[in-house]
Design an enzyme around this catalytic site. Structure first.
Site, short mmCIF file in Angstrom:
data_model
loop_
_atom_site.label_atom_id
_atom_site.label_comp_id
_atom_site.label_asym_id
_atom_site.label_seq_id
_atom_site.Cartn_x
_atom_site.Cartn_y
_atom_site.Cartn_z
N GLN A 1 85.12 66.96 9.82
CA GLN A 1 85.68 68.04 8.99
C GLN A 1 84.83 69.31 9.11
O GLN A 1 85.36 70.42 9.14
CB GLN A 1 85.74 67.60 7.53
CG GLN A 1 86.41 68.58 6.60
CD GLN A 1 87.92 68.55 6.71
OE1 GLN A 1 88.48 67.59 7.22
NE2 GLN A 1 88.58 69.59 6.24
N GLU A 2 83.53 69.12 9.18
CA GLU A 2 82.62 70.26 9.22
C GLU A 2 82.56 70.93 10.59
O GLU A 2 82.56 72.15 10.68
CB GLU A 2 81.21 69.81 8.82
CG GLU A 2 81.05 69.42 7.36
CD GLU A 2 81.04 70.63 6.42
OE1 GLU A 2 81.09 71.77 6.92
OE2 GLU A 2 80.99 70.43 5.20
#
Length: 469
Positions: free
Chosen positions: A322-323
């Site tokens: 996600q990051e």
């Protein structure tokens, strides 16, 4: 081969058993009930074209279309993987899902079991066999002489096909059409078509049958395959619902008709059935879920650090994806950097001197997550506490505290994220709420932490489908 057994198909459905004229479904659930639940439960099969994991991202023709359908119906998507064709129909009947999202050939026997949607595409069944050993030096007509190029030549030549499929049914019908026996060896139902094709390539079996589009995309990576011998006329490929779900069927059909008017629909089809370069890249990758139990090249670092939080390493992988999408050089517009996207001040706080160093970055990120965890001792449910922790990691603990106070003020539970505090993190982008007396940290784009938490948990569910602990 232990996976195969000698046999011939009887009349009726592929397993030769007499099918009922109607199905006594164990659940009564149509679109209205599904919308009340808020979740579209779909059933599919793990394969190189339908649903799989690649470089940490769920992919597949069925997966991408299901995601679009769920968004269109304003529903969350939950996918369950069936072991084989038989399971698809049993699971639908049992209520384990409301939709079979898999490339089913529309056949008359199956139409007694389910209602088919509008078809997604048309293909035909092809015989999949190996070229002769010296095929590269042979002209086409000589290759044709050394392979089975006509269905009449299948007499006394064994064909291996999976149990309970339209392929086995088609071979039975073909025997009647040509008036000769085609020896059939049955492969256990939980081996997907692309793996059976690989068995042909490796010489474990001599030939099989597959939908032409699936055979063609495999031939791009395995040029030794010969796929030009047609076994069937054109056939429609569709999804299916229970026969007691007419509203769901109508909604899906309306959506398919509209989708087919868009370029995106055909881009998705081409991505999985026409794009040779993309297919070759996936099938050669160590991070293609069908090649092994890996999500990223940083699995080792993530596995080493996840126990500090008491987290499943696959869940931490979902957050890292996600990051940064596993890019250790990733830098955000606000200056966060590295695999887990640490801000410079945060990196300094947790002892990270080089955020682009994967070991340092993940170790520091876990330290910061642990610090965020400590802020929510009042949240007793561990899963809910993880959600508060992730939201705080994304937007800061102060904004999460503001959302908790707003939730309590408006009669919601400040210790539950789902449908309670998450509603008020969204409202913190609205003046009416971020000017409220209980709010101390002002405006925040609450959609970011809201989707951040949801996306990480949803992706984790995909990881659990494909990757072992």
């Amino acid at each position: 081969m232990s996976a195969c057994s000698q046999g011939r198909r009887g009349s009726g459905e592929e397993d030769g058993q007499s099918l009922p004229e109607t199905v006594p479904y164990k659940v009564e659930k149509d679109l209205e009930s599904i919308k009340e639940d808020g979740v579209l439960h779909a059933i599919t099969i793990y394969s190189s074209t339908s649903y799989f994991l690649y470089k940490g991202m769920p992919m597949g023709f069925e997966y991408e279309l299901l995601s679009r359908l769920a968004e269109h119906l304003d529903l969350e998507l939950e996918i369950t993987v069936a072991e084989d064709i038989d399971d698809l129909f049993d699971m639908l009947n049992n209520g384990d899902g409301d939709l079979i999202a898999y490339g089913l050939t529309v056949t008359e026997p199956r139409k007694r079991l389910v209602d088919f949607t509008e078809y997604h595409y048309v293909t035909h069944q092809a015989l999949v066999q190996r070229m002769p050993d010296n095929w590269r030096s042979l002209p086409g007509y000589k290759i044709d002489k050394q392979v089975i190029s006509n269905t009449l030549e299948l007499e006394d030549d064994t064909v291996w096909v999976r149990e309970n499929t339209s392929y086995s049914q088609r071979l039975q019908n073909l025997q009647d059409e040509i008036g000769a026996e085609i020896p059939v060896k049955l492969i256990d139902g939980n081996i997907p078509t692309d793996e059976i094709i690989r068995m042909v390539v490796d010489g474990e079996i001599d030939r099989t049958v597959a939908d032409y589009n699936i055979a063609a995309i495999n031939k791009t990576y395995y040029p030794i395959l010969h796929i030009d011998t047609r076994i069937s006329f054109s056939q429609r490929i569709a999804w299916a619902v229970r026969q007691n779900s007419p509203e769901l069927l109508q909604a899906i059909n309306d959506w398919i008709k509209e989708e087919k008017k868009s370029d995106d629909y055909y881009v998705i089809y081409n991505k999985y059935f026409k794009n040779r370069k993309s297919f070759r890249g996936r099938i050669q990758s160590d991070f293609y879920s069908k090649n092994g139990n890996r999500i990223s090249e940083y699995d080792g670092i993530i596995k080493e650090n996840a126990p500090e939080l008491g987290w499943d390493w696959r869940f931490l992988c979902s957050q890292v994806y996600q990051e940064s999408r596993f890019d250790p050089r990733a830098t955000s517009w606000v200056g966060a950097s590295g695999l887990i996207q640490l801000m410079p001040a945060t990196a300094k706080e947790v002892g990270v001197s080089n955020s682009y160093n994967p070991e340092q970055n993940v170790r520091g990120g876990v330290k910061y997550l642990d610090k965020m965890w400590d802020n929510f001792e009042s949240v007793k449910d561990s899963v809910q506490r993880v959600k508060f922790t992730l939201a705080a990691f994304n937007c800061g603990a102060g904004h999460v505290y503001d959302a908790m106070r707003l939730a309590e003020k408006h009669g919601k539970d400040p210790a539950i994220w789902d449908e309670n505090v998450e509603e008020f993190i969204l409202k913190l982008a609205d003046k009416e709420y971020y000017y409220d007396d209980v709010v101390r940290h002002g405006f925040v784009r609450g959609a970011e932490p809201y989707h951040y938490v949801r996306d990480i948990f949803l992706r984790y569910e995909h990881y659990k489908q494909f990757i072992e602990m």
